[in-house]
Design a protein around this motif. Sequence first.
Motif, PDB file in Angstrom:
ATOM      1  N   ILE A  61      15.076 -15.653   2.774  1.00  8.14           N
ATOM      2  CA  ILE A  61      13.743 -15.588   2.167  1.00  8.14           C
ATOM      3  C   ILE A  61      12.694 -15.615   3.277  1.00  8.14           C
ATOM      4  N   VAL A  62      11.717 -14.733   3.173  1.00 11.21           N
ATOM      5  CA  VAL A  62      10.598 -14.735   4.121  1.00 11.21           C
ATOM      6  C   VAL A  62       9.297 -14.750   3.328  1.00 11.21           C
ATOM      7  N   VAL A  63       8.447 -15.723   3.635  1.00 13.78           N
ATOM      8  CA  VAL A  63       7.110 -15.800   3.041  1.00 13.78           C
ATOM      9  C   VAL A  63       6.128 -15.391   4.133  1.00 13.78           C
ATOM     10  N   THR A  64       5.343 -14.370   3.863  1.00 11.83           N
ATOM     11  CA  THR A  64       4.451 -13.840   4.887  1.00 11.83           C
ATOM     12  C   THR A  64       3.048 -13.635   4.333  1.00 11.83           C
ATOM     13  N   THR A  65       2.114 -13.347   5.209  1.00 12.64           N
ATOM     14  CA  THR A  65       0.728 -13.083   4.825  1.00 12.64           C
ATOM     15  C   THR A  65       0.255 -11.868   5.611  1.00 12.64           C
ATOM     16  N   ASN A  66      -1.015 -11.526   5.436  1.00 11.97           N
ATOM     17  CA  ASN A  66      -1.611 -10.557   6.352  1.00 11.97           C
ATOM     18  C   ASN A  66      -2.741 -11.218   7.121  1.00 11.97           C
ATOM     19  N   SER A  67      -2.502 -12.474   7.487  1.00 15.49           N
ATOM     20  CA  SER A  67      -3.399 -13.243   8.352  1.00 15.49           C
ATOM     21  C   SER A  67      -4.668 -13.726   7.667  1.00 15.49           C
ATOM     22  N   GLY A  68      -4.718 -13.644   6.335  1.00 17.95           N
ATOM     23  CA  GLY A  68      -5.875 -14.171   5.627  1.00 17.95           C
ATOM     24  C   GLY A  68      -7.119 -13.305   5.748  1.00 17.95           C
ATOM     25  N   TYR A  69      -8.218 -13.821   5.216  1.00 19.89           N
ATOM     26  CA  TYR A  69      -9.490 -13.088   5.205  1.00 19.89           C
ATOM     27  C   TYR A  69      -9.977 -12.829   6.631  1.00 19.89           C
ATOM     28  N   LEU A 113      -8.476  -9.845   6.664  1.00 19.65           N
ATOM     29  CA  LEU A 113      -7.401  -8.872   6.841  1.00 19.65           C
ATOM     30  C   LEU A 113      -6.547  -8.674   5.594  1.00 19.65           C
ATOM     31  N   ASP A 114      -6.754  -9.508   4.568  1.00 21.86           N
ATOM     32  CA  ASP A 114      -5.949  -9.343   3.354  1.00 21.86           C
ATOM     33  C   ASP A 114      -6.816  -8.943   2.158  1.00 21.86           C
ATOM     34  N   LEU A 115      -7.845  -8.141   2.432  1.00 22.40           N
ATOM     35  CA  LEU A 115      -8.765  -7.730   1.373  1.00 22.40           C
ATOM     36  C   LEU A 115      -8.114  -6.839   0.325  1.00 22.40           C
ATOM     37  N   ASN A 116      -7.062  -6.117   0.715  1.00 19.79           N
ATOM     38  CA  ASN A 116      -6.422  -5.212  -0.241  1.00 19.79           C
ATOM     39  C   ASN A 116      -4.935  -5.065   0.073  1.00 19.79           C
ATOM     40  N   LEU A 117      -4.229  -4.431  -0.840  1.00 19.30           N
ATOM     41  CA  LEU A 117      -2.787  -4.264  -0.682  1.00 19.30           C
ATOM     42  C   LEU A 117      -2.461  -3.321   0.469  1.00 19.30           C
ATOM     43  N   TYR A 118      -3.325  -2.330   0.691  1.00 19.72           N
ATOM     44  CA  TYR A 118      -3.106  -1.412   1.813  1.00 19.72           C
ATOM     45  C   TYR A 118      -2.906  -2.210   3.100  1.00 19.72           C
ATOM     46  N   GLN A 119      -3.787  -3.172   3.343  1.00 21.29           N
ATOM     47  CA  GLN A 119      -3.657  -3.999   4.539  1.00 21.29           C
ATOM     48  C   GLN A 119      -2.462  -4.943   4.429  1.00 21.29           C
ATOM     49  N   GLY A 120      -2.192  -5.414   3.217  1.00 18.28           N
ATOM     50  CA  GLY A 120      -1.099  -6.356   3.012  1.00 18.28           C
ATOM     51  C   GLY A 120       0.270  -5.817   3.374  1.00 18.28           C
ATOM     52  N   VAL A 121       0.423  -4.500   3.320  1.00 18.16           N
ATOM     53  CA  VAL A 121       1.709  -3.893   3.676  1.00 18.16           C
ATOM     54  C   VAL A 121       2.086  -4.236   5.117  1.00 18.16           C
ATOM     55  N   LYS A 122       1.091  -4.447   5.963  1.00 17.35           N
ATOM     56  CA  LYS A 122       1.372  -4.820   7.352  1.00 17.35           C
ATOM     57  C   LYS A 122       2.089  -6.172   7.401  1.00 17.35           C
ATOM     58  N   GLY A 123       1.671  -7.086   6.536  1.00 19.46           N
ATOM     59  CA  GLY A 123       2.345  -8.378   6.463  1.00 19.46           C
ATOM     60  C   GLY A 123       3.768  -8.241   5.962  1.00 19.46           C
ATOM     61  N   GLY A 131      -8.404  -5.084  -4.537  1.00 19.72           N
ATOM     62  CA  GLY A 131      -7.363  -4.330  -5.229  1.00 19.72           C
ATOM     63  C   GLY A 131      -6.420  -3.654  -4.270  1.00 19.72           C
ATOM     64  N   VAL A 132      -6.000  -2.433  -4.628  1.00 14.62           N
ATOM     65  CA  VAL A 132      -5.050  -1.697  -3.770  1.00 14.62           C
ATOM     66  C   VAL A 132      -5.710  -1.100  -2.527  1.00 14.62           C
ATOM     67  N   PRO A 133      -6.919  -0.519  -2.551  1.00 14.35           N
ATOM     68  CA  PRO A 133      -7.954  -0.501  -3.587  1.00 14.35           C
ATOM     69  C   PRO A 133      -7.672   0.522  -4.690  1.00 14.35           C
ATOM     70  N   GLY A 134      -8.216   0.254  -5.864  1.00 12.24           N
ATOM     71  CA  GLY A 134      -8.049   1.152  -6.986  1.00 12.24           C
ATOM     72  C   GLY A 134      -8.647   2.520  -6.709  1.00 12.24           C
ATOM     73  N   GLY A 135      -7.899   3.568  -7.039  1.00 15.67           N
ATOM     74  CA  GLY A 135      -8.372   4.930  -6.834  1.00 15.67           C
ATOM     75  C   GLY A 135      -8.226   5.435  -5.417  1.00 15.67           C
ATOM     76  N   SER A 136      -7.693   4.601  -4.526  1.00 15.36           N
ATOM     77  CA  SER A 136      -7.489   5.018  -3.136  1.00 15.36           C
ATOM     78  C   SER A 136      -6.293   5.962  -3.050  1.00 15.36           C
ATOM     79  N   PRO A 137      -6.156   6.691  -1.945  1.00 14.73           N
ATOM     80  CA  PRO A 137      -4.986   7.565  -1.795  1.00 14.73           C
ATOM     81  C   PRO A 137      -3.663   6.818  -1.958  1.00 14.73           C
ATOM     82  N   LEU A 138      -3.589   5.593  -1.431  1.00 17.12           N
ATOM     83  CA  LEU A 138      -2.357   4.815  -1.579  1.00 17.12           C
ATOM     84  C   LEU A 138      -2.100   4.491  -3.041  1.00 17.12           C
TER      85      LEU A 138
END
Length: 231
Positions: free
Chosen positions: A86-94, A96-106, A129-136
Amino acid sequence: TVMSNHGAKNIGDPQATFGVTLGNPLWEELRDIALKAGSSFMLNVTLNEQRNITNVFAGDIVKAHKVGCEFVKKSAMQRVEKPFEIVVTTNSGYPLDLNLYQGVKGMSAGARILKEGGTLILAAECREGVPGGSPLDKLLRSAGSIEEVLTMLSTPGFVRPEQWQAQIQALVQQKAEVLVHSLLEEKTVAACHLKSCPDISVEVTRRLNMLGSEARVAVLPQGPLTIPYLD
């Protein structure tokens, strides 16, 4: 250049990952482009978790960068002997974790030390959000599964903005189950082919009870700012 450099072939290369330069097709291509552009002066800095500058590297773009990478490996990379269940990770907090796109790095950072078939839990606020409506967002929603995402990306001529994040996420999910603890609505998480994790502590405890006493957990509070790697 970005679309080509971040194309499916390069992103899918096992060497295209944190802490790797030589043999990494993304880095080598960008290095070659920079060298073809002619003489230039490089100025890079390294930061700690308080965002303070810890060192400065300047001069020749190849030599100075190499010295900087050596410093980062000693100061910000953590060697581990074997993968974790099990690995619990983040994207280094605010911020850098404003959206899921950035969260993928974590996700990607945590997956480096995750056992095949294990569980990865990403804690990222994702207030945008992901952000919503973004290409991702559109790319993930257009596919019926993670496997379909990878099939689309491997289709000759298929090119979409932000496809690299969808590919990295999909590659992590091929290896493990990925849960997300965030502000995202459950239906949004599901549309991205992920699972929601309302309570990390409860989820980790439940899975440890299932796996037995020898199961191990790794926690990356700083996410990709601390780069873990297997010995």
